[in-house]
Write an enzyme that holds these catalytic residues in place. Structure first.
Site, short mmCIF file in Angstrom:
data_model
loop_
_atom_site.label_atom_id
_atom_site.label_comp_id
_atom_site.label_asym_id
_atom_site.label_seq_id
_atom_site.Cartn_x
_atom_site.Cartn_y
_atom_site.Cartn_z
N HIS A 151 25.89 -64.42 -58.77
CA HIS A 151 25.90 -65.84 -59.08
C HIS A 151 27.15 -66.30 -59.84
O HIS A 151 27.32 -67.48 -60.09
CB HIS A 151 24.62 -66.23 -59.83
CG HIS A 151 23.40 -65.96 -58.99
ND1 HIS A 151 23.08 -66.72 -57.90
CD2 HIS A 151 22.46 -64.99 -59.06
CE1 HIS A 151 21.98 -66.25 -57.34
NE2 HIS A 151 21.59 -65.18 -58.02
N CYS A 167 14.27 -60.93 -58.49
CA CYS A 167 15.70 -60.60 -58.44
C CYS A 167 15.94 -59.16 -58.87
O CYS A 167 16.69 -58.43 -58.24
CB CYS A 167 16.50 -61.54 -59.34
SG CYS A 167 17.04 -63.03 -58.51
#
Lengths: 122, 126, 301
Positions: C219, C262
């Site tokens: 990210h 995740c």
């Protein structure tokens, strides 16, 4: 006496043999085409999953997080360099996001070799 | 005659004692190392200890836990061969995760985005 | 920060041409820098302060997505993936999370064990923008979910399971009432608050699991790129829209449930929902997202 002695020796020999014979035999794969095997490992989501990041050959829906895997023999004339890269790419570039396939046992040695040979065929 | 008989007798006795002693030591050494159940138990215990260390370090891996669960399950079911293989696999994976924990102790700091150039200078001053 | 352990006893001999006071000065600075380098894990100074972190993250995404205002990242990948955005907007026309909001409202208005209700703790319910915050007395991060269970125990009721459906529904109703509130987490300044913040920041940046990914690997480093056909979102928008209705879950679920997923995807053992690890991560991510509007519940794949 002699008989007892012989029996004991035989037992001793049998034990030492059983100790020596514990190594398992290497299994050889019956599947003929190693390149196909390497491709299967590279494409499978739960194994190599190279397509998650790399464009490869005819692989469907490849990601673009890593470079396309093309002309690998030109880019990696030394097979060992490519193998080391797949084993642990963070050695050459600590910031790379590529998982260390060998160091973290994501692939075993045999799978790693199959993948490397497949990549060199691209 | 008597003395030679005695000599042969004592030589054989000595040889027997030696062999018996060797066998005995071989057997006692052997049982913890080659008795499948003891081997498997040892491997499962070792894997468990290592895995707990990785949990404490907050670096536990899913495949290590899977292997450990398979190992303990196989051990309880009496399948010592599978227990041993999976326990060794769990240990190998956990060792890699602990190595990762060690590297990350400092490596993460380098990875965080640096502030825009204007604020960089004030950062390192105490 | 400890100055004791580090080796600062550099030899003063063999240094012609530099005056002793200047040398001492230099050594002092050198020592401090060395200490900051070595004891980075304990020293807030070595991290950069939270304001600098927030600026760094915003600058990074501004550079990566020059055509997109930072606030637009509240919509995750739908901020920059036009095709996906259109499909998403169509789904949002008939949002599948409406039932969850209605059920949440009903739960919100149901009396707790002692006859009180959630409104005794949360007023009109539009409180999502107040969470998370660092509670100095308890010396821990308080999230909305934690506050919901605190409210229940204050009124003699049983806590809800953090991974169960009820708490996600109550939180979904509160999130809905709190839409468009601007995220404004107070800057962590006390040592305890900074420690919690830094813990979250370390978690965010530490590689985990067999696949060796940190949150930031995808990210920050790869934000905007694709894994297979999925674009990777910017972290600024990670906290805006929870609980979210994930098509994969076919239900509303919490941010911490997503964190756990995740972690599992990179083959790291996940932490429990509302564990200190995940609360500190939420605290860090929400501080970084200061200035963005809340828009939960929202649909995500």
């Amino acid at each position: 006496m002699k008989i007892a002695f012989t029996v004991l020796l035989t037992i001793a020999a049998m034990i030492s043999y059983s100790v020596m014979a514990e190594e398992p035999l290497e299994q050889t794969s019956p599947i003929a085409n190693p390149l196909e095997q390497g491709k299967a490992i590279a494409f499978d989501r739960s194994v190599g999953n190279c397509l998650a990041c790399h464009m490869i050959d005819d692989g469907e829906l490849p990601g673009n997080s890593g470079p396309p895997l093309l002309q690998m023999k030109l880019r990696f004339p030394d097979r060992e360099v490519l193998r080391a890269q797949v084993w642990d790419a963070t050695v050459r570039n600590p910031n790379t996001v590529m998982p260390p396939y060998g160091k973290h046992k994501i692939l075993n040695d045999k799978e790693l070799d199959l993948v490397v040979d497949y990549l060199l065929s691209l | 005659m008597n003395s030679s008989n005695n000599k042969i007798g004592s030589a054989i006795a000595l040889a027997l004692m030696l062999i018996a002693g060797l066998l005995l030591s071989a057997c006692t050494k052997q049982s913890p190392n080659h008795d499948p159940a003891a081997l498997a138990k040892n491997a499962v215990d070792q894997a468990q200890t290592k895995y707990q260390a990785s949990e404490q370090a907050a670096y536990a891996w899913v495949p290590a836990k899977v292997a450990l669960t398979l190992a303990t399950g196989a051990f309880e079911a009496g399948d010592m061969e599978t227990a041993l293989i999976e326990a060794e696999r769990a240990t190998m994976l956990t060792e890699a995760s602990l190595a990762q924990a060690k590297v990350e102790q400092n490596a993460w700091l380098e990875r965080f985005p640096k502030p825009p150039a204007s604020t960089t200078e004030t950062r390192e001053k105490p | 920060m400890s100055f004791k352990k580090e080796p600062c006893n550099y030899s003063l001999t063999n240094s012609p041409g530099i005056s002793i006071p200047a040398l001492m000065n230099y050594l002092a600075i050198a020592c401090v820098v060395t200490i900051l380098g070595y004891t980075g894990l304990q020293s807030p100074l070595a991290y950069g302060d939270p304001t600098a972190d927030r600026q760094a993250m915003r600058a990074l995404y501004q550079k990566r997505f020059p055509d997109i205002p930072v606030e637009a990242h509240k919509d995750g990948v739908y901020a920059f993936d036009q095709d996906a955005r259109e499909q998403w907007l169509e789904l949002e026309d008939f949002p599948p999370y409406e039932i969850a909001i209605d059920e949440g409202e009903e739960l919100f208005n149901t009396a707790l064990a002692d006859g009180a209700s959630y409104s005794d703790c949360f007023g009109d319910g539009a409180v999502k923008g107040q969470y998370p915050y660092f509670d100095e007395n308890r010396s821990e991060v308080i999230t909305l979910e934690l506050a919901i269970n605190d409210c229940r125990s204050q009124h003699d009721d049983q806590p809800l399971a953090y991974n169960g459906p009820e708490i996600a529904r109550v939180a979904a109703y509160i999130a809905f009432l709190s839409r468009d509130q601007i995220i404004a987490v107070a800057e962590p300044t006390s040592p305890a608050a900074l420690a919690a913040y830094n813990d979250g920041k370390r978690f965010y940046s530490s590689r985990k699991g067999q696949l060796n990914f940190a949150c930031s690997s995808c990210h920050v480093q790869l934000a905007g790129k694709r894994l297979r056909s999925e674009r990777l979102s910017a972290s600024l928008g990670h906290v805006t829209h929870w609980p979210a209705y994930r098509l994969k879950w076919q239900d509303v679920g919490s941010l911490h449930r997503r964190f756990a997923r995740c972690n599992q995807q990179v083959r790291a053992e996940p932490f429990a929902q509302q564990s200190p690890e995940y609360r500190n991560l939420e605290y860090f991510l929400t501080y970084i997202a200061n200035g963005l509007p809340l828009n939960g519940p929202a649909i995500r794949k």
